[in-house]
Scaffold this motif. Structure first.
Motif, PDB file in Angstrom:
ATOM      1  N   ALA A 199      19.805  50.864  43.638  1.00  0.00           N
ATOM      2  CA  ALA A 199      21.109  50.876  42.973  1.00  0.00           C
ATOM      3  C   ALA A 199      22.208  50.647  44.003  1.00  0.00           C
ATOM      4  N   PRO A 242      26.013  51.175  43.756  1.00  0.00           N
ATOM      5  CA  PRO A 242      27.268  51.576  43.111  1.00  0.00           C
ATOM      6  C   PRO A 242      28.475  51.093  43.899  1.00  0.00           C
ATOM      7  N   ARG A 243      29.612  50.968  43.195  1.00  0.00           N
ATOM      8  CA  ARG A 243      30.833  50.480  43.821  1.00  0.00           C
ATOM      9  C   ARG A 243      31.817  51.608  44.137  1.00  0.00           C
ATOM     10  N   SER A 244      31.469  52.843  43.787  1.00  0.00           N
ATOM     11  CA  SER A 244      32.351  53.969  44.079  1.00  0.00           C
ATOM     12  C   SER A 244      31.518  55.193  44.420  1.00  0.00           C
ATOM     13  N   LYS A 264      31.985  58.158  43.232  1.00  0.00           N
ATOM     14  CA  LYS A 264      31.727  58.865  41.969  1.00  0.00           C
ATOM     15  C   LYS A 264      30.509  58.291  41.256  1.00  0.00           C
ATOM     16  N   GLU A 265      30.425  56.963  41.238  1.00  0.00           N
ATOM     17  CA  GLU A 265      29.282  56.306  40.592  1.00  0.00           C
ATOM     18  C   GLU A 265      27.991  56.620  41.347  1.00  0.00           C
ATOM     19  N   ALA A 266      28.070  56.647  42.692  1.00  0.00           N
ATOM     20  CA  ALA A 266      26.888  56.949  43.500  1.00  0.00           C
ATOM     21  C   ALA A 266      26.364  58.352  43.203  1.00  0.00           C
ATOM     22  N   ALA A 274      26.744  60.035  40.498  1.00  0.00           N
ATOM     23  CA  ALA A 274      26.186  60.058  39.146  1.00  0.00           C
ATOM     24  C   ALA A 274      24.762  59.493  39.100  1.00  0.00           C
ATOM     25  N   LEU A 275      24.425  58.625  40.038  1.00  0.00           N
ATOM     26  CA  LEU A 275      23.091  58.022  40.085  1.00  0.00           C
ATOM     27  C   LEU A 275      22.054  58.925  40.754  1.00  0.00           C
ATOM     28  N   VAL A 288      19.801  54.903  46.311  1.00  0.00           N
ATOM     29  CA  VAL A 288      21.189  54.647  45.952  1.00  0.00           C
ATOM     30  C   VAL A 288      21.929  54.208  47.218  1.00  0.00           C
ATOM     31  N   VAL A 304      30.520  51.330  48.355  1.00  0.00           N
ATOM     32  CA  VAL A 304      31.524  52.261  47.839  1.00  0.00           C
ATOM     33  C   VAL A 304      32.856  52.025  48.550  1.00  0.00           C
ATOM     34  N   ASP A 339      22.399  66.040  44.528  1.00  0.00           N
ATOM     35  CA  ASP A 339      23.421  65.160  43.957  1.00  0.00           C
ATOM     36  C   ASP A 339      24.766  65.345  44.661  1.00  0.00           C
TER      37      ASP A 339
END
Length: 298
Positions: free
Chosen positions: A7, A9-11, A13-15, A17-18, A50, A55, A164
């Motif tokens: 994965a 992610p671009r942020s 926060k998104e990372a 969440a993964l 991830v 990010v 997390d």
């Protein structure tokens, strides 16, 4: 190799969440140096990695903070720290240590957050940052919390981080001219894993040591403060006798762990000798830096 999901992610926060607090086979990846070695050895068989490379760029920056502090984004590469003019000027202990940390190929990709979060007891940064009084900002699904670097590791490859959570920032108080040194003892090249690492930061009162911060690594399962040695050094003039006594006290305090890099008795003897050497090195480095700055001023 077992297939896995990658994965990107671009942020932050998104990372977060993964990640999954219940699944140890989902891992974040900064530089990936430790994760790749673990996968090659068959120790880690991830179902999802991830990647943190995409990010927000603010998490890969080095900048001055409030009250003269140094703020390091968790995704800052070690090579960026090594070559930062800000670090060289205000935190010479970090700059000197980074030059012999691992090797240039690793420093070009490894991140400070990954370095600390991996919690290998042989790492150089945890004892150095602990001695400097640094703290980490940990980001997770419930927001941020701050933990001293000294309290981050709880044992071999174990930290207070939940699965997390991520290290988003490292904040280092000003070194502010305090004499400081990090010495490590290796069996081969200077960038090899040490049998012993010892970081010393001193607050001087004239020619006497007002306060000492002494942290040992590699000889224990986590960076450990040598409180007995610090007590002996407090208010003392750093002569041979007091440095010898401090080394003896530090060695007596620890339950030293033997490993492939040296037996427990060998590491204990190293500590007795190198604690005093680290104090002397710190004082000599401070004197040399003071003379250099005076020369520039003239």
């Amino acid at each position: 190799m077992i297939p896995f999901e990658l994965a990107r992610p671009r942020s932050l926060k998104e990372a977060i969440a993964l990640l999954d607090p219940e699944d140890p086979d989902i891992r974040p990846v900064g530089g990936g140096t430790a994760v790749m070695l673990m996968m090659k050895a068959g120790v880690l068989r991830p179902t999802r990695l991830v990647s943190l490379r995409d990010v927000e760029p603010e998490y890969a920056q080095v900048r001055p903070g409030a009250n003269g502090e140094l703020v390091i984004g968790g995704l800052t590469r070690l090579a960026t720290l090594e070559h930062s003019p800000l670090v060289k000027e205000g935190w010479p202990l970090l700059a000197r240590t980074l030059r012999t940390l691992s090797n240039v190929r690793v420093r070009n990709v490894a991140t400070i957050g990954g370095n600390l979060g991996h919690a290998d007891p042989h790492m150089d940064m945890p004892p150095v940052l602990s001695a400097l009084g640094a703290r980490v900002t940990i980001s997770g699904p419930n927001g941020e919390r701050t933990v001293p670097v000294e309290q981050l590791c709880t044992g071999y490859y174990e930290t207070v981080l939940a699965r997390d959570e991520l290290i988003s920032r490292v904040t280092v108080p000003p070194q502010a001219g305090r004499p400081a040194a990090y010495m490590k003892v290796t069996t081969r090249a200077a960038h090899d894993w040490p049998a012993l690492g010892i970081a010393v930061v001193l607050d001087m009162q004239g020619a006497a040591i007002g306060r000492a911060s002494v942290i040992v690594g590699a000889a224990t399962d986590r960076p450990t403060r040598l409180t007995e040695a610090e007590t002996l050094l407090r208010g003392a003039s750093p002569d041979d006798a007091i440095l010898r006594d401090a080394g003896e006290a530090g060695a007596a305090q620890l339950d030293i762990v033997g490993d492939a890099h040296g037996s427990a008795s060998y590491k204990k003897q190293l500590l007795k000798v190198y604690l005093g050497r680290a104090v002397r090195t710190a004082l000599d480095a401070a004197s040399a830096r003071g003379a250099q700055l005076k020369g520039h001023a003239e």
